[in-house]
Scaffold this motif. Sequence first.
Motif, mmCIF file in Angstrom:
data_model
loop_
_atom_site.group_PDB
_atom_site.id
_atom_site.type_symbol
_atom_site.label_atom_id
_atom_site.label_comp_id
_atom_site.label_asym_id
_atom_site.label_seq_id
_atom_site.Cartn_x
_atom_site.Cartn_y
_atom_site.Cartn_z
ATOM 1 N N TYR A 44 8.439 -9.343 2.239
ATOM 2 C CA TYR A 44 7.329 -10.294 2.336
ATOM 3 C C TYR A 44 5.957 -9.713 1.987
ATOM 4 O O TYR A 44 4.990 -10.456 1.910
ATOM 5 C CB TYR A 44 7.286 -10.887 3.746
ATOM 6 C CG TYR A 44 8.558 -11.598 4.126
ATOM 7 C CD1 TYR A 44 8.863 -12.844 3.591
ATOM 8 C CD2 TYR A 44 9.473 -11.011 5.004
ATOM 9 C CE1 TYR A 44 10.039 -13.496 3.919
ATOM 10 C CE2 TYR A 44 10.650 -11.649 5.344
ATOM 11 C CZ TYR A 44 10.936 -12.900 4.796
ATOM 12 O OH TYR A 44 12.099 -13.540 5.121
ATOM 13 N N PHE A 45 5.897 -8.401 1.771
ATOM 14 C CA PHE A 45 4.605 -7.789 1.450
ATOM 15 C C PHE A 45 4.651 -7.013 0.137
ATOM 16 O O PHE A 45 3.874 -7.286 -0.772
ATOM 17 C CB PHE A 45 4.166 -6.869 2.593
ATOM 18 C CG PHE A 45 2.758 -6.376 2.464
ATOM 19 C CD1 PHE A 45 1.686 -7.162 2.860
ATOM 20 C CD2 PHE A 45 2.491 -5.117 1.944
ATOM 21 C CE1 PHE A 45 0.375 -6.718 2.722
ATOM 22 C CE2 PHE A 45 1.193 -4.664 1.808
ATOM 23 C CZ PHE A 45 0.134 -5.467 2.201
ATOM 24 N N THR A 46 5.580 -6.071 0.028
ATOM 25 C CA THR A 46 5.620 -5.210 -1.150
ATOM 26 C C THR A 46 6.105 -5.947 -2.398
ATOM 27 O O THR A 46 5.421 -5.941 -3.429
ATOM 28 C CB THR A 46 6.513 -3.985 -0.891
ATOM 29 O OG1 THR A 46 6.022 -3.282 0.254
ATOM 30 C CG2 THR A 46 6.523 -3.061 -2.095
ATOM 31 N N VAL A 47 7.282 -6.557 -2.316
ATOM 32 C CA VAL A 47 7.863 -7.224 -3.492
ATOM 33 C C VAL A 47 6.978 -8.351 -4.030
ATOM 34 O O VAL A 47 6.742 -8.427 -5.243
ATOM 35 C CB VAL A 47 9.278 -7.752 -3.173
ATOM 36 C CG1 VAL A 47 9.806 -8.625 -4.315
ATOM 37 C CG2 VAL A 47 10.232 -6.582 -2.922
ATOM 38 N N PRO A 48 6.433 -9.229 -3.167
ATOM 39 C CA PRO A 48 5.553 -10.284 -3.701
ATOM 40 C C PRO A 48 4.138 -9.825 -4.042
ATOM 41 O O PRO A 48 3.288 -10.629 -4.399
ATOM 42 C CB PRO A 48 5.540 -11.336 -2.586
ATOM 43 C CG PRO A 48 5.925 -10.619 -1.350
ATOM 44 C CD PRO A 48 6.773 -9.456 -1.759
ATOM 45 N N ARG A 49 3.865 -8.542 -3.914
ATOM 46 C CA ARG A 49 2.582 -7.938 -4.288
ATOM 47 C C ARG A 49 1.402 -8.490 -3.471
ATOM 48 O O ARG A 49 0.310 -8.687 -4.001
ATOM 49 C CB ARG A 49 2.300 -8.160 -5.776
ATOM 50 C CG ARG A 49 3.308 -7.493 -6.695
ATOM 51 C CD ARG A 49 3.063 -7.886 -8.134
ATOM 52 N NE ARG A 49 3.952 -7.191 -9.041
ATOM 53 C CZ ARG A 49 4.071 -7.491 -10.343
ATOM 54 N NH1 ARG A 49 3.353 -8.456 -10.865
ATOM 55 N NH2 ARG A 49 4.903 -6.809 -11.109
ATOM 56 N N ILE A 50 1.616 -8.695 -2.186
ATOM 57 C CA ILE A 50 0.532 -9.164 -1.334
ATOM 58 C C ILE A 50 -0.603 -8.142 -1.321
ATOM 59 O O ILE A 50 -1.776 -8.498 -1.184
ATOM 60 C CB ILE A 50 1.039 -9.430 0.099
ATOM 61 C CG1 ILE A 50 2.173 -10.460 0.083
ATOM 62 C CG2 ILE A 50 -0.091 -9.906 0.998
ATOM 63 C CD1 ILE A 50 1.797 -11.793 -0.510
ATOM 64 N N SER A 51 -0.272 -6.874 -1.498
ATOM 65 C CA SER A 51 -1.291 -5.820 -1.490
ATOM 66 C C SER A 51 -2.261 -5.953 -2.662
ATOM 67 O O SER A 51 -3.322 -5.332 -2.657
ATOM 68 C CB SER A 51 -0.626 -4.438 -1.524
ATOM 69 O OG SER A 51 0.108 -4.264 -2.727
ATOM 70 N N TRP A 52 -1.918 -6.745 -3.680
ATOM 71 C CA TRP A 52 -2.813 -6.963 -4.803
ATOM 72 C C TRP A 52 -3.982 -7.881 -4.423
ATOM 73 O O TRP A 52 -4.986 -7.922 -5.117
ATOM 74 C CB TRP A 52 -2.053 -7.579 -5.980
ATOM 75 C CG TRP A 52 -1.226 -6.601 -6.754
ATOM 76 C CD1 TRP A 52 -0.685 -5.433 -6.293
ATOM 77 C CD2 TRP A 52 -0.835 -6.713 -8.113
ATOM 78 N NE1 TRP A 52 0.035 -4.815 -7.282
ATOM 79 C CE2 TRP A 52 -0.045 -5.578 -8.415
ATOM 80 C CE3 TRP A 52 -1.052 -7.648 -9.109
ATOM 81 C CZ2 TRP A 52 0.513 -5.369 -9.676
ATOM 82 C CZ3 TRP A 52 -0.492 -7.450 -10.362
ATOM 83 C CH2 TRP A 52 0.274 -6.314 -10.647
#
Length: 204
Positions: A44-52
């Motif tokens: 839910y955070f890394t794969v969908p690139r929420i950190s972007w």
Amino acid sequence: WNSFCTNHGITQYTLSAELGRQATRREVRELTADDAMDIYREKYFTVPRISWLPAEIQPAVFDHGVTAGPGVAIKLLQRLLCSAEFDVLIDGKIGPITRKAGHRAMGEYGLVFVNAYVEERIKFYLGLANKKQSYRVYLRGWTNRAESALRLLVMTVSSLRSRKARATFSGVEPIEMKIVEPSLIRAAAAVAMSRFSEMLVPAR
């Protein structure tokens, strides 16, 4: 197979997807809090690139993805960006264009942008409850959860020097909120994200 078999908020279906095979009920029961956090972080955070995205809005989009799916959470963000006249494709994926628009929106509107996202998320849940009566029992919990990311961030930055701003998004009334210097908000958001992630794994 039991879709209601869960542990630390991770369903048998989600664990099966993570393992690449059907998970047993025993495997769900034996799932540790650390394992659950790894799944939350990756799926839910890394794969969908929420950190972007800007750090200030990450908790809200991240948690909406947990409850409704990352694609739904990102599309809601993209619709909000479009309503603010940013040219993005509503495809449920965070790429360079959505990333740039998100940071521009945060730079222009600050916490008003986060608040607008929370308001749109609540509208999403109201829509679900209106479509299916059985969902209404969950509405209060959904709306409380939607507001929690914003409350954590606002509580964290409430003591910092601030100024007022106003902005209007399509379908959202003008909102007056306090906004602090971007660098301070980013630091506060990191704290809020940490605290919010801990909430995702309740004590058993």
